[in-house]
Design a protein around this motif. Structure first.
Motif, PDB file in Angstrom:
ATOM      1  N   TRP A 198     -38.168  20.005  51.406  1.00  0.00           N
ATOM      2  CA  TRP A 198     -37.562  18.762  50.917  1.00  0.00           C
ATOM      3  C   TRP A 198     -37.825  17.609  51.872  1.00  0.00           C
ATOM      4  CZ3 TRP A 198     -33.301  15.940  52.965  1.00  0.00           C
ATOM      5  CH2 TRP A 198     -32.858  14.899  52.144  1.00  0.00           C
ATOM      6  N   ASP A 221     -40.379  17.031  53.543  1.00  0.00           N
ATOM      7  CA  ASP A 221     -41.760  16.592  53.407  1.00  0.00           C
ATOM      8  C   ASP A 221     -41.936  15.806  52.113  1.00  0.00           C
ATOM      9  OD1 ASP A 221     -44.458  16.215  53.777  1.00  0.00           O
ATOM     10  OD2 ASP A 221     -45.015  18.248  53.151  1.00  0.00           O
ATOM     11  N   GLY A 222     -41.369  14.618  52.088  1.00  0.00           N
ATOM     12  CA  GLY A 222     -41.541  13.739  50.947  1.00  0.00           C
ATOM     13  C   GLY A 222     -40.302  13.564  50.092  1.00  0.00           C
ATOM     14  N   ARG A 223     -39.324  14.473  50.209  1.00  0.00           N
ATOM     15  CA  ARG A 223     -38.064  14.376  49.460  1.00  0.00           C
ATOM     16  C   ARG A 223     -38.325  14.127  47.981  1.00  0.00           C
ATOM     17  NH1 ARG A 223     -33.760  12.110  53.823  1.00  0.00           N
ATOM     18  NH2 ARG A 223     -34.960  12.640  55.676  1.00  0.00           N
ATOM     19  N   ARG A 224     -39.222  14.921  47.425  1.00  0.00           N
ATOM     20  CA  ARG A 224     -39.656  14.701  46.044  1.00  0.00           C
ATOM     21  C   ARG A 224     -38.652  15.191  45.008  1.00  0.00           C
ATOM     22  NH1 ARG A 224     -45.346  17.562  46.496  1.00  0.00           N
ATOM     23  NH2 ARG A 224     -44.076  18.856  47.894  1.00  0.00           N
TER      24      ARG A 224
END
Length: 229
Positions: free
Chosen positions: A167, A169-172
């Motif tokens: 999560w 790593d970019g909170r996509r």
């Protein structure tokens, strides 16, 4: 955080100040990117004075990790009140609060930073996992867990860690979706294990008997039924 202000402090007060300053810096950037000079400047003291309290950045990093690990472990403490699903959801919310506030530091702790290979660092990580494990067992009312339950709980703790790292790593995926998903992941892992073991089935029935129709576990069941249809 105190910046550029010098004042006399006792030894322990100064140590705690430096740990707090370091933790704040490590929380915003990887520990590899934070220098002793930067820590000294943020604390309002000289570089040699930092070394008076800590022999190097590694020891200061480990002290900051100790404080962070204590904080993270405390996020799993939850009153034994209400349905299990709601309790786990509150735990996951506090867990992701920590991850959100201390992203780079959390990532460095789990993936390794300047203290890679350090027995102290490894022990801190293990202590957080063990604290989480003990807390989850307490919510299930179990003191001597069978092997399958231990596997479920420890696997779920590892899943929460890896989910948080991905999560970051970019909170996509929104947090508000991941937190209940992890609660449902716990139920799913337990349900699969219960299908193979009657003792696990009995534990799961006991854990779910007070779950409300609008709780996270009931939502999962409803979704699975919809998929099957």
């Amino acid at each position: 955080m105190t910046t550029g202000v010098r004042r006399r402090m006792g030894v322990e007060e100064r140590r705690q100040q430096l740990i707090g300053v370091a933790l704040e810096l490590f929380s915003r950037r990887s520990p590899d990117e934070v220098s002793i000079d930067e820590i000294a400047s943020a604390a309002g003291i000289s570089r040699p004075l930092v070394y008076h309290y800590f022999p190097g950045k590694l020891s200061l990093y480990e002290a900051a990790l100790q404080r962070a690990s204590d904080d993270l472990a405390a996020r799993f403490v939850e009153p034994h009140e209400g349905p299990l699903g709601a309790r786990l959801l509150r735990v996951m919310h506090r867990y992701f609060d920590f991850v959100d506030e201390h992203g780079p530091g959390f990532s460095a702790l789990m993936r390794g930073g300047p203290a890679v290979g350090s027995s102290t660092t490894n022990a801190l990580v293990d202590s957080v996992r063990q604290a989480a494990y003990v807390q989850i067992l307490s919510h299930l009312g179990v003191t001597d867990p069978p092997a399958r339950l231990e596997l479920v709980v420890r696997s779920w703790i590892s899943l929460a860690e890896s989910t948080a790292l991905i999560w970051l790593d970019g909170r996509r995926i929104p947090r508000e979706e991941l937190e209940p998903q992890l609660v449902n992941d716990f139920a799913a892992l337990a349900a699969v294990s219960a299908a193979y073991d009657e003792e696990m089935a009995e534990l799961l029935r006991g854990a779910l008997e007070d779950e409300p129709a609008d709780g996270p576990f009931a939502y999962l069941v409803g979704r699975l039924i919809a998929l099957a249809g």
